[in-house]
Enzyme design. Sequence first.
Site, short mmCIF file in Angstrom:
data_model
loop_
_atom_site.label_atom_id
_atom_site.label_comp_id
_atom_site.label_asym_id
_atom_site.label_seq_id
_atom_site.Cartn_x
_atom_site.Cartn_y
_atom_site.Cartn_z
N ARG A 247 50.22 29.41 46.60
CA ARG A 247 49.17 30.33 46.14
C ARG A 247 48.07 29.51 45.46
NH1 ARG A 247 48.98 33.67 40.84
NH2 ARG A 247 47.06 34.83 41.20
N HIS B 184 40.08 33.87 40.26
CA HIS B 184 40.92 33.40 39.16
C HIS B 184 40.00 32.89 38.06
CE1 HIS B 184 45.21 31.89 38.22
NE2 HIS B 184 44.49 31.77 37.11
N GLU C 151 45.09 38.47 37.13
CA GLU C 151 45.13 38.85 35.72
C GLU C 151 43.79 39.38 35.20
OE1 GLU C 151 46.80 35.63 33.45
OE2 GLU C 151 48.75 35.79 34.44
N ASN D 88 52.78 38.78 37.30
CA ASN D 88 52.83 37.53 36.55
C ASN D 88 53.56 37.80 35.24
OD1 ASN D 88 51.14 36.75 38.60
ND2 ASN D 88 49.41 36.22 37.30
N TYR E 99 55.56 35.93 31.70
CA TYR E 99 55.93 34.77 30.90
C TYR E 99 56.83 35.14 29.73
CZ TYR E 99 52.47 32.22 33.59
OH TYR E 99 51.79 31.64 34.62
N GLU F 193 53.30 34.58 39.37
CA GLU F 193 53.30 33.51 38.37
C GLU F 193 54.51 33.69 37.48
OE1 GLU F 193 49.93 32.72 35.88
OE2 GLU F 193 48.49 32.97 37.51
#
Length: 472
Positions: free
Chosen positions: A78, A122, A167, A296, A298, A373
Site C-alpha cells: 500500500r 495521505h 485517516e 487503521n 494502533y 495500518e
Amino acid sequence: MPEPVTFPPTFLWGAATSAYQIEGAVREDGRTPSIWDTFSHTPGKTAGGENGDIANDHYHLYRDDVALMAELGLTAYRFSVSWPRVQPTGRGPAVQRGLDFYRRLVDELLSHDIKPALTLYHWDLPQELEDAGGWPERDTALRFAEYAQIVGEALGDRVEQWITLNEPWCSAFLGYGSGVHAPGRTDPAASLRAAHHLNLAHGLGTSALRAAMPARNSIAVSLNSSVVRPNSQDPADLAAVQRIDDLANGIFHGPMLHGAYPETLLAATASVTDWSYVLDGDLALINQPLDALGLNYYTPTLVGAAEAAPDAPRADGHGVSEHSPWPSADDVMFHQTPGERTEMGWTIDPTGLHELIMRYTREAPGLPLYVTENGAAYDDKPEPDGSVHDPERIAYLQGHLSAVRRAITDGADVRGYYLWSLMDNFEWSYGYGKRFGAVYVDYATQARTPKSSALWYGKAARTGALPTVDTE
C-alpha cells in the site's frame, strides 16, 4: 504445543507507506510544495526541524525497495500518490513525469507479483489549494475529484485496489484543530468544515474513480476509527464515550456508510458550527457504495467526564498542543490506558483491534475489511554486526495478527493486513526519531536492513501461518 495461527490462502500480507514520508525528490519532475513541505520547513513545527526533502529517497530507490518486498515474501504493498507530484497546483492537467513515476512503481510491483494498493490522499495537499482555503473550503473537494479522475485514468488498468483518503480524522482535526499536523491551523469550526469536505471529497472521488476505471477495481477508504472505552460505567463517563465516538468515528462512517451524520454529533457541536455547509444532496454524494473498508489501528482510547483538574495534559496520543483536536469536548478527560507502551507512548492492546473489526462487521455487514495500518515504534538500533533485533515488534505483530485471526474465526471478512510501516521513515511532526519500520533505514547512507520483525513477518507471508515468537 498450541495449534499454529493460520490464515486463509487468499489473505494479503502487505506493508504500507506514504509518499511524503519516503519519496524525497520534493523538487524533481515538476513537483511543487505540499502543506507538509511548508509545515516541516516552518521553525518549531517538527522535531529537530526535520523534513521530508530526502526522506528515504524512495523516488530513486524504488526498484531496490520493491525487490526487498519480494525477498521478504510480501504479497501486497500500500502506497500513496503525491498529489503535488501529479497535479502541482491542485488544478489543471497532470504532469506526466509525475505520473510516470507511479507507472514505473506499479509495473515493478506487478513484475514481482506484489499487489499494489493505491491511496490517493495521505495528507499532502498541494500548498496552492491550502492558500485558497484548504479543506475547510468546498472547492478542495471538487479539486480532489478531478485529481482522482486523473490518477484513475492513468493507473486503473493495472491497480485494482484503491483507497480515496487515509485517516481523514487526522487531516481535519490535527491539521485544522490542534495544529500539530499540516497546515497547522487551530480553528475548531474550520476543523468540522474540513471533516465535511473530506467526506465530500471521498464521495466525489469514488464516483470519479468508478467513471474512469474498470468495474473490477475495488474502492475503499482508510479510517483511523477509535476504540473508545469508558473510564468507568458512570453515566457521565459513558456520555463522554458517546461524544468522542461521534467525533472520532461517526463523523466519517455516518455519512460514508449510512448517509447521515449522527444526531448526537450535530447537537453536541451546535455551539461551534451550524453545519450550514452541508448542502442539499451532499450526504447522497458522500454515501457511495464501497467495495471494501480499510481500518487503521494502533491503540485504544480511554475517556471519562472531566475531573477537577481540567488543565491536566490531554492523554489522547495525538501530540502536544494548547488547542484540542476535539471540538466541543472540553468536558471530556482522556486517560492513559494501562499496560506496556511503544515509543509513541501508545498502549499495546490487541483486543482493541479485534473489537474494532467486529464493530465494523456489524456496522457494515457484507463489506470486506482490510487492516490498512497497524504497527509500533521502538527505539531500534543496529548491533555491532549490523543486524537489527526488535523482539518487541515481533511480539506486537504476533498479538495483533492473532487478534485479526480471532476476528475471522468470529465471522469477520478480513482479507488482508498492511503492516505500518515497510521501513523507517519521516514520522510527521516527530521527524525521524520514531521508527515504525520492519526495515531499518540508515538515513545517512540510505542503507536498508531488514529487522528481525521483517524476517518474522516475511515467514508468515510465505507460509500463511504465524511463526512462533522464538523462531527468529
